[in-house]
Write an enzyme that holds these catalytic residues in place. Structure first.
Site, PDB file in Angstrom:
ATOM      1  NE  ARG A  58      36.873  45.077  75.721  1.00 62.84           N
ATOM      2  CZ  ARG A  58      36.929  44.129  76.647  1.00 62.84           C
ATOM      3  NH1 ARG A  58      36.153  43.090  76.554  1.00 62.84           N
ATOM      4  NH2 ARG A  58      37.762  44.211  77.677  1.00 62.84           N
ATOM      5  CB  THR A  59      41.326  48.910  71.565  1.00 66.54           C
ATOM      6  OG1 THR A  59      40.256  49.372  72.392  1.00 66.54           O
ATOM      7  CG2 THR A  59      41.671  49.995  70.555  1.00 66.54           C
ATOM      8  CE  LYS A  87      67.269  47.518  73.941  1.00 65.27           C
ATOM      9  NZ  LYS A  87      67.790  47.309  72.567  1.00 65.27           N
ATOM     10  NE  ARG A 108      44.143  51.550  74.727  1.00 60.34           N
ATOM     11  CZ  ARG A 108      43.085  50.800  75.017  1.00 60.34           C
ATOM     12  NH1 ARG A 108      43.198  49.808  75.886  1.00 60.34           N
ATOM     13  NH2 ARG A 108      41.922  51.027  74.448  1.00 60.34           N
ATOM     14  CG  HIS A 136      39.277  54.848  73.216  1.00 60.51           C
ATOM     15  ND1 HIS A 136      39.657  54.399  71.965  1.00 60.51           N
ATOM     16  CD2 HIS A 136      39.157  53.725  73.991  1.00 60.51           C
ATOM     17  CE1 HIS A 136      39.751  53.080  71.990  1.00 60.51           C
ATOM     18  NE2 HIS A 136      39.462  52.652  73.202  1.00 60.51           N
TER      19      HIS A 136
HETATM   20  C1  NCD Z   1      38.227  51.478  77.366  1.00 62.83           C
HETATM   21  C2  NCD Z   1      39.558  52.211  77.408  1.00 62.83           C
HETATM   22  O1  NCD Z   1      40.616  51.599  77.227  1.00 62.83           O
HETATM   23  O2  NCD Z   1      39.502  53.414  77.584  1.00 62.83           O
HETATM   24  N1  NCD Z   1      38.345  50.159  76.907  1.00 62.83           N
HETATM   25  C3  NCD Z   1      38.198  49.918  75.566  1.00 62.83           C
HETATM   26  O3  NCD Z   1      38.993  50.353  74.760  1.00 62.83           O
HETATM   27  N2  NCD Z   1      37.126  49.224  75.166  1.00 62.83           N
HETATM   28  C4  NCD Z   1      37.453  51.576  78.620  1.00 62.83           C
HETATM   29  C5  NCD Z   1      38.104  51.168  79.899  1.00 62.83           C
HETATM   30  O4  NCD Z   1      39.229  50.673  79.923  1.00 62.83           O
HETATM   31  O5  NCD Z   1      37.457  51.354  80.933  1.00 62.83           O
END
Ligand code: NCD
Length: 309
Positions: A58-59, A87, A108, A136
């Site tokens: 999703r993100t 590397k 991320r 997040h």
């Molecule tokens: C979340 C995350 O990555 O923290 N997912 C997301 O971005 N929608 C929640 C999760 O992974 O549980």
């Protein structure tokens, strides 16, 4: 140019009340444009780099969709095994390099603090898309946007947050935004996965009413919103602990029927088994609508921090 122009988005505490309302109103405007299938050229000639050192559906895709919908372009490292991190390149060197290719970076990373470290290395704005068990913030923004849409208001709500509150970065970000609107919060977690004490005490210092318990049924009886999270398997050192705790709470229709009437159920997704599939057809099950709200929120953020809107 907006107040957010040139800024990094690393945590929710960093976002001012004015900035928050600007993000929400800009997202609402973009949502209308999306619904009307308008062609936007807000980000023409701009490039977004997405650097994902942890899995994401999703993100990453909603950031990339947001950039494309604004008329911009995307470059990405979706699999760190194919980048120079494999590397032995430092994060700071990778980010400094990518900042030379792009106008904004979304990152991320499994390590808490990695987004802040990236921001120091970058001379273009950096957005934290999840730093380990840290924060997040863009998820929390789309969560707040979703609550506003689903409930028609943000003030005076009671919200239950359930699951892995220790390791769940979405809840670490969300509670700081909920607190601004006077939400009462119930934290329901299995033993050992409670909300970090420093977050609970920071909320109490702000005079937020917080209760901690293991009784989900009692919490949902008086909640307007139930925010469910996944037990974060990747944060466990001992797989046996995960196995023991993984199915601690399951939200099913029997629980929903005992909840406050009209309760909204949210989840950042992905779910494992913490919400039964049978709940999906309940009209207050908002989690897939919530996921879709990621696009207008991320459009707003990209446009605002690059000074395009
Ligand atoms: C979340 C995350 O990555 O923290 N997912 C997301 O971005 N929608 C929640 C999760 O992974 O549980």
């Amino acid at each position: 140019m907006s107040a957010l122009s040139g800024k990094d988005i690393l945590s929710t505490e960093q976002i001012s009340d004015d900035e928050l309302s600007l993000i929400l109103s800009t997202a609402a405007r973009y949502e209308k444009a999306l619904t009307a299938k308008m062609r936007l050229d807000v980000m023409t000639g701009q490039i977004l780099a997405t650097l994902f050192f942890e899995p994401s559906t999703r993100t990453r895709l909603s950031f990339e969709a947001a950039m494309e919908r604004l008329g911009g372009q995307v470059i990405s490292v979706a699999d760190p095994k194919t980048s120079s991190a494999a590397k032995g390149e430092s994060l700071a060197d990778s980010v400094r390099t990518v900042a030379g290719y792009a106008d904004v970076i979304v990152i991320r990373h499994p390590q808490q603090g990695a987004a802040a470290e990236s921001a120091r290395a970058s001379d273009v704005p950096v957005i934290n898309a999840g730093d380990g068990a840290g924060q997040h913030p863009t998820q929390a923004l789309l969560d707040i946007y979703t609550i506003q849409k689903e409930k028609g208001r943000l003030k005076g709500l009671t919200v239950s947050l359930v699951g892995d509150l220790k390791n769940g970065r979405t809840v670490h970000s969300l509670v700081h935004l909920l607190a601004r609107f006077g939400a009462r919060m119930h934290f329901v977690a299995p033993p050992g996965l409670e909300m970090p004490p420093q977050i609970v005490s920071a909320l109490r210092e702000q005079r937020v009413t917080v209760t901690e318990s293991s009784d989900l049924a009692a919490a949902v009886r008086e909640s307007d919103v139930l925010y469910v999270t996944r037990i974060q398997r990747e944060r466990f050192e001992d797989p046996a602990d995960y196995e023991r705790l993984k199915s601690s709470y399951v939200v099913d229709m029997a629980l929903v029927q005992r909840a406050k009437s009209g309760i909204t159920i949210m989840h950042p997704l992905p779910r494992v088994d913490e919400i039964a599939v049978g709940v999906d057809s309940y009209e207050g099950a908002a989690y897939f609508r919530q996921a879709a709200n990621g696009v207008p929120i991320r459009m707003a953020l990209l446009a605002l921090i690059t000074g395009r809107k």
